[in-house]
Design a protein around this motif. Structure first.
Motif, PDB file in Angstrom:
ATOM      1  N   CYS A  27       0.772  -1.383   0.077  1.00 28.71           N
ATOM      2  CA  CYS A  27      -0.009   0.007   0.101  1.00 28.71           C
ATOM      3  C   CYS A  27       0.993   1.442  -0.027  1.00 28.71           C
ATOM      4  O   CYS A  27       1.827   1.137   0.518  1.00 28.71           O
ATOM      5  CB  CYS A  27      -0.755   0.149   1.234  1.00 28.71           C
ATOM      6  SG  CYS A  27      -2.229  -1.364   1.292  1.00 28.71           S
ATOM      7  N   ALA A  28       0.391   2.320  -0.778  1.00 23.68           N
ATOM      8  CA  ALA A  28       0.982   3.323  -0.571  1.00 23.68           C
ATOM      9  C   ALA A  28       0.458   4.388   0.466  1.00 23.68           C
ATOM     10  O   ALA A  28      -0.652   4.741   0.340  1.00 23.68           O
ATOM     11  CB  ALA A  28       1.073   4.207  -1.959  1.00 23.68           C
ATOM     12  N   VAL A  29       1.352   4.872   1.342  1.00 22.26           N
ATOM     13  CA  VAL A  29       0.880   5.764   2.535  1.00 22.26           C
ATOM     14  C   VAL A  29       1.762   6.953   2.564  1.00 22.26           C
ATOM     15  O   VAL A  29       2.967   6.933   2.434  1.00 22.26           O
ATOM     16  CB  VAL A  29       0.924   4.883   3.748  1.00 22.26           C
ATOM     17  CG1 VAL A  29       0.213   5.538   5.088  1.00 22.26           C
ATOM     18  CG2 VAL A  29       0.230   3.363   3.401  1.00 22.26           C
ATOM     19  N   GLY A  30       0.816   7.934   2.961  1.00 18.49           N
ATOM     20  CA  GLY A  30       1.576   9.205   3.403  1.00 18.49           C
ATOM     21  C   GLY A  30       0.907  10.341   3.634  1.00 18.49           C
ATOM     22  O   GLY A  30      -0.302  10.412   3.361  1.00 18.49           O
ATOM     23  N   ASN A  31       1.438  11.526   4.289  1.00 19.15           N
ATOM     24  CA  ASN A  31       0.707  12.679   4.815  1.00 19.15           C
ATOM     25  C   ASN A  31       1.480  14.030   4.092  1.00 19.15           C
ATOM     26  O   ASN A  31       2.546  13.667   3.982  1.00 19.15           O
ATOM     27  CB  ASN A  31       0.680  12.917   6.061  1.00 19.15           C
ATOM     28  CG  ASN A  31      -0.381  12.017   6.750  1.00 19.15           C
ATOM     29  OD1 ASN A  31      -0.925  11.057   6.154  1.00 19.15           O
ATOM     30  ND2 ASN A  31      -0.560  12.159   8.124  1.00 19.15           N
ATOM     31  N   SER A  32       0.893  14.886   3.807  1.00 18.30           N
ATOM     32  CA  SER A  32       0.966  16.086   3.299  1.00 18.30           C
ATOM     33  C   SER A  32       1.794  15.847   1.588  1.00 18.30           C
ATOM     34  O   SER A  32       1.085  15.188   1.079  1.00 18.30           O
ATOM     35  CB  SER A  32       2.335  16.845   4.078  1.00 18.30           C
ATOM     36  OG  SER A  32       2.735  17.948   3.796  1.00 18.30           O
ATOM     37  N   TYR A  33       3.021  16.225   1.426  1.00 17.76           N
ATOM     38  CA  TYR A  33       3.582  15.769   0.025  1.00 17.76           C
ATOM     39  C   TYR A  33       3.364  14.306   0.016  1.00 17.76           C
ATOM     40  O   TYR A  33       3.165  13.577  -0.992  1.00 17.76           O
ATOM     41  CB  TYR A  33       5.010  16.222   0.005  1.00 17.76           C
ATOM     42  CG  TYR A  33       5.421  15.804  -1.444  1.00 17.76           C
ATOM     43  CD1 TYR A  33       5.295  16.295  -2.739  1.00 17.76           C
ATOM     44  CD2 TYR A  33       6.115  14.530  -1.499  1.00 17.76           C
ATOM     45  CE1 TYR A  33       5.301  16.019  -3.921  1.00 17.76           C
ATOM     46  CE2 TYR A  33       6.618  14.204  -2.737  1.00 17.76           C
ATOM     47  CZ  TYR A  33       6.262  14.901  -3.940  1.00 17.76           C
ATOM     48  OH  TYR A  33       6.649  14.462  -5.184  1.00 17.76           O
TER      49      TYR A  33
END
Length: 252
Positions: A27-33
């Motif tokens: 899974c691709a996960v991230g916050n902001s950029y």
């Protein structure tokens, strides 16, 4: 290099990790950029990712230049150009809002309604487009939250919901309570209470007593005292469920 060189670097690392290890899901996960990047990665490599969790992201690069009258002047535009390049229609090619049809994986979007860095309208627009395309999308929109959380409750709620989303979306087995220590059970139960409170007492999310009851039940199954009381109260009041004094008494 939004959506370009940075994502190629990340993909190179993912490729190398996959060369050394084997995974059933990615899974691709991230916050902001990272929220933007996670979404673009899943669009560029749809065969590689089975879900996306993106928070507080930028999804319409053109919107950065004219979010408001305050943010549409020449000086502000020059600041944005330093990050995303000159204003042009080519920014559409690296803006998820305009590429939604490329997304194959289900996605969870987090957003702060008072975000003035990656303005909430980015998340709002992307959600709208995905809904129009009937793409599987879930949202968590936090009231009184900016570009990320300013307290421990918000961080904890986000983390707990991500676990819940992964478990449901990838059909993962839930942790069995049998064999867990009392401390582990208490920790799991408290996470469910945090999720429930978000839809009820905390008023951080849109009120949803049905979802609150769902998570209170899960916490009650693990013996959490306040959750047991709250489930009993739902039966006592006849809220969401049919009024049932006997069941109320059992939970109390």
């Amino acid at each position: 290099q939004f959506g370009q060189l940075i994502e190629r670097d990340i993909t190179a690392v993912v490729k190398e990790v996959n060369r050394q290890h084997s995974f059933k899901y990615q899974c691709a996960v991230g916050n902001s950029y990272g929220g933007y990047s996670a979404t673009m990665l899943a669009m560029i490599h749809p065969e590689q990712y089975q879900c996306v969790m993106a928070g507080f992201g930028i999804y319409d690069l053109i919107l950065l230049f004219n979010t408001s009258n305050f943010r549409s002047g020449e000086n502000y535009s020059k600041l944005i150009e330093k990050t995303v390049g000159a204003y042009s229609d080519s920014l559409i090619n690296v803006s998820p809002v305009y590429l939604a049809e490329k997304l194959r994986a289900p996605i969870l979007l987090f957003g702060g309604k008072k975000d003035n860095i990656a303005d909430f309208e980015h998340t709002n627009r992307f959600h709208y487009v995905l809904q129009r395309q009937q793409h599987p999308v879930e949202t968590i929109f936090y009231a009184n939250t900016g570009h990320g959380h300013n307290d421990w409750w918000g961080d904890r709620h986000e983390a707990a919901f991500k676990v819940d989303y992964l478990t449901r979306t990838l059909a993962l087995p839930e942790l069995p309570s049998a064999g867990l220590s009392d401390d582990a059970k208490r920790a799991l139960a408290e996470d469910q209470v945090v999720l429930a409170d978000g839809y009820s007492y905390e008023k951080r999310l849109e009120n949803d007593q049905e979802r609150a009851l769902h998570y209170y039940r899960k916490a009650a199954d693990l013996g959490e005292e306040r959750a047991l009381f709250n489930v009993g109260a739902y039966y006592h009041r006849g809220e969401v469920v049919s009024k049932d004094p006997l069941k109320a008494e059992q939970f109390y």
